[in-house]
Design a protein around this motif. Structure first.
Motif, mmCIF file in Angstrom:
data_model
loop_
_atom_site.group_PDB
_atom_site.id
_atom_site.type_symbol
_atom_site.label_atom_id
_atom_site.label_comp_id
_atom_site.label_asym_id
_atom_site.label_seq_id
_atom_site.Cartn_x
_atom_site.Cartn_y
_atom_site.Cartn_z
ATOM 1 N N MET A 12 0.832 -1.205 0.000
ATOM 2 C CA MET A 12 0.000 0.000 0.000
ATOM 3 C C MET A 12 0.870 1.262 0.000
ATOM 4 O O MET A 12 0.530 2.251 -0.649
ATOM 5 N N GLY A 13 2.003 1.231 0.709
ATOM 6 C CA GLY A 13 2.927 2.363 0.683
ATOM 7 C C GLY A 13 3.516 2.578 -0.693
ATOM 8 O O GLY A 13 3.685 3.723 -1.145
ATOM 9 N N TYR A 14 3.825 1.487 -1.379
ATOM 10 C CA TYR A 14 4.366 1.582 -2.738
ATOM 11 C C TYR A 14 3.333 2.172 -3.694
ATOM 12 O O TYR A 14 3.654 3.054 -4.499
ATOM 13 N N ILE A 15 2.097 1.720 -3.585
ATOM 14 C CA ILE A 15 1.028 2.245 -4.444
ATOM 15 C C ILE A 15 0.790 3.723 -4.142
ATOM 16 O O ILE A 15 0.622 4.535 -5.057
ATOM 17 N N ALA A 16 0.804 4.084 -2.865
ATOM 18 C CA ALA A 16 0.634 5.498 -2.505
ATOM 19 C C ALA A 16 1.784 6.337 -3.049
ATOM 20 O O ALA A 16 1.569 7.470 -3.501
ATOM 21 N N SER A 17 2.998 5.806 -3.031
ATOM 22 C CA SER A 17 4.137 6.529 -3.594
ATOM 23 C C SER A 17 3.967 6.733 -5.094
ATOM 24 O O SER A 17 4.300 7.803 -5.626
ATOM 25 N N LEU A 18 3.471 5.727 -5.773
ATOM 26 C CA LEU A 18 3.225 5.868 -7.211
ATOM 27 C C LEU A 18 2.163 6.912 -7.499
ATOM 28 O O LEU A 18 2.304 7.721 -8.435
ATOM 29 N N SER A 21 3.654 10.334 -6.896
ATOM 30 C CA SER A 21 4.562 10.678 -7.994
ATOM 31 C C SER A 21 3.786 11.067 -9.242
ATOM 32 O O SER A 21 4.169 12.002 -9.959
ATOM 33 N N ALA A 22 2.695 10.375 -9.516
ATOM 34 C CA ALA A 22 1.857 10.720 -10.665
ATOM 35 C C ALA A 22 1.206 12.085 -10.477
ATOM 36 O O ALA A 22 1.086 12.860 -11.435
ATOM 37 N N ALA A 23 0.798 12.404 -9.253
ATOM 38 C CA ALA A 23 0.222 13.725 -8.991
ATOM 39 C C ALA A 23 1.258 14.820 -9.195
ATOM 40 O O ALA A 23 0.951 15.886 -9.747
ATOM 41 N N ALA A 24 2.494 14.572 -8.772
ATOM 42 C CA ALA A 24 3.555 15.553 -8.990
ATOM 43 C C ALA A 24 3.893 15.671 -10.479
ATOM 44 O O ALA A 24 4.175 16.764 -10.977
ATOM 45 N N LEU A 25 3.848 14.570 -11.197
ATOM 46 C CA LEU A 25 4.120 14.592 -12.627
ATOM 47 C C LEU A 25 3.006 15.304 -13.398
ATOM 48 O O LEU A 25 3.259 15.932 -14.430
ATOM 49 N N ALA A 26 1.793 15.231 -12.878
ATOM 50 C CA ALA A 26 0.664 15.882 -13.549
ATOM 51 C C ALA A 26 0.822 17.393 -13.592
ATOM 52 O O ALA A 26 0.222 18.056 -14.440
ATOM 53 N N VAL A 27 1.638 17.938 -12.704
ATOM 54 C CA VAL A 27 1.880 19.389 -12.700
ATOM 55 C C VAL A 27 2.469 19.836 -14.033
ATOM 56 O O VAL A 27 2.182 20.930 -14.511
ATOM 57 N N VAL A 43 3.183 19.848 -1.218
ATOM 58 C CA VAL A 43 2.331 18.928 -0.457
ATOM 59 C C VAL A 43 2.663 17.477 -0.791
ATOM 60 O O VAL A 43 2.807 16.636 0.113
ATOM 61 N N THR A 44 2.798 17.170 -2.079
ATOM 62 C CA THR A 44 3.121 15.788 -2.448
ATOM 63 C C THR A 44 4.513 15.389 -1.960
ATOM 64 O O THR A 44 4.720 14.249 -1.558
ATOM 65 N N ALA A 45 5.459 16.316 -1.951
ATOM 66 C CA ALA A 45 6.814 16.008 -1.478
ATOM 67 C C ALA A 45 6.824 15.723 0.022
ATOM 68 O O ALA A 45 7.474 14.774 0.481
ATOM 69 N N VAL A 46 6.096 16.523 0.796
ATOM 70 C CA VAL A 46 6.048 16.307 2.250
ATOM 71 C C VAL A 46 5.350 14.992 2.578
ATOM 72 O O VAL A 46 5.829 14.208 3.417
ATOM 73 N N ILE A 47 4.261 14.713 1.909
ATOM 74 C CA ILE A 47 3.552 13.447 2.153
ATOM 75 C C ILE A 47 4.421 12.264 1.745
ATOM 76 O O ILE A 47 4.494 11.259 2.463
ATOM 77 N N GLN A 48 5.072 12.367 0.603
ATOM 78 C CA GLN A 48 5.916 11.266 0.142
ATOM 79 C C GLN A 48 7.105 11.041 1.069
ATOM 80 O O GLN A 48 7.455 9.895 1.359
ATOM 81 N N ALA A 49 7.734 12.097 1.543
ATOM 82 C CA ALA A 49 8.853 11.945 2.479
ATOM 83 C C ALA A 49 8.386 11.295 3.781
ATOM 84 O O ALA A 49 9.057 10.407 4.319
ATOM 85 N N SER A 50 7.236 11.712 4.271
ATOM 86 C CA SER A 50 6.690 11.094 5.490
ATOM 87 C C SER A 50 6.357 9.634 5.263
ATOM 88 O O SER A 50 6.629 8.785 6.119
ATOM 89 N N LEU A 51 5.775 9.335 4.126
ATOM 90 C CA LEU A 51 5.448 7.950 3.795
ATOM 91 C C LEU A 51 6.699 7.091 3.740
ATOM 92 O O LEU A 51 6.728 5.981 4.297
ATOM 93 N N GLN A 52 7.742 7.589 3.113
ATOM 94 C CA GLN A 52 8.993 6.839 3.034
ATOM 95 C C GLN A 52 9.583 6.608 4.415
ATOM 96 O O GLN A 52 10.072 5.519 4.724
ATOM 97 N N LEU A 53 9.569 7.634 5.252
ATOM 98 C CA LEU A 53 10.144 7.501 6.591
ATOM 99 C C LEU A 53 9.382 6.507 7.451
ATOM 100 O O LEU A 53 9.973 5.665 8.126
ATOM 101 N N PHE A 54 8.075 6.601 7.456
ATOM 102 C CA PHE A 54 7.295 5.783 8.382
ATOM 103 C C PHE A 54 7.009 4.383 7.869
ATOM 104 O O PHE A 54 6.952 3.443 8.663
#
Length: 97
Positions: A12-18, A21-27, A43-54
């Motif tokens: 689920m963490g991997y899918i959330a990371s994808l 990343s897609a939301a950031a790419l959509a920019v 926002v996507t960078a902070v969420i992704q960094a937190s997801l990776q850490l936890f």
């Protein structure tokens, strides 16, 4: 037995990371203002960094070394910010010239 061995949290963490990343790419492909682009990327960078850490680095699992982990994270952030702002100071803000 198999349910206990399957790493659902990591999948689920991997899918959330994808998805993040897609939301950031959509920019790049969406025609939005620069302010909205920066907000979405931040926002996507902070969420992704937190997801990776936890999820992947297990930052919140060991209670005995929690203080050391947060000190290491703070030090890594300090080094990263000094590197970024030092580079900006030297190359963009004219100290090198």
């Amino acid at each position: 037995m198999m349910k206990q061995l399957f790493p659902i949290r990591h999948v689920m963490g991997y899918i959330a990371s994808l998805v993040l990343s897609a939301a950031a790419l959509a920019v790049i492909y969406l025609d939005l203002s620069k302010t909205v682009d920066i907000i979405i990327l931040t926002v996507t960078a902070v969420i992704q960094a937190s997801l990776q850490l936890f999820v992947f680095m297990h930052i919140g699992e060991s209670a005995d070394t929690k203080k050391e982990l947060y000190i290491n994270i703070a030090y890594a952030l300090f080094v990263g910010l000094v590197t970024i702002f030092g580079t900006l100071f030297i190359f963009l803000w004219g100290w090198y010239a």
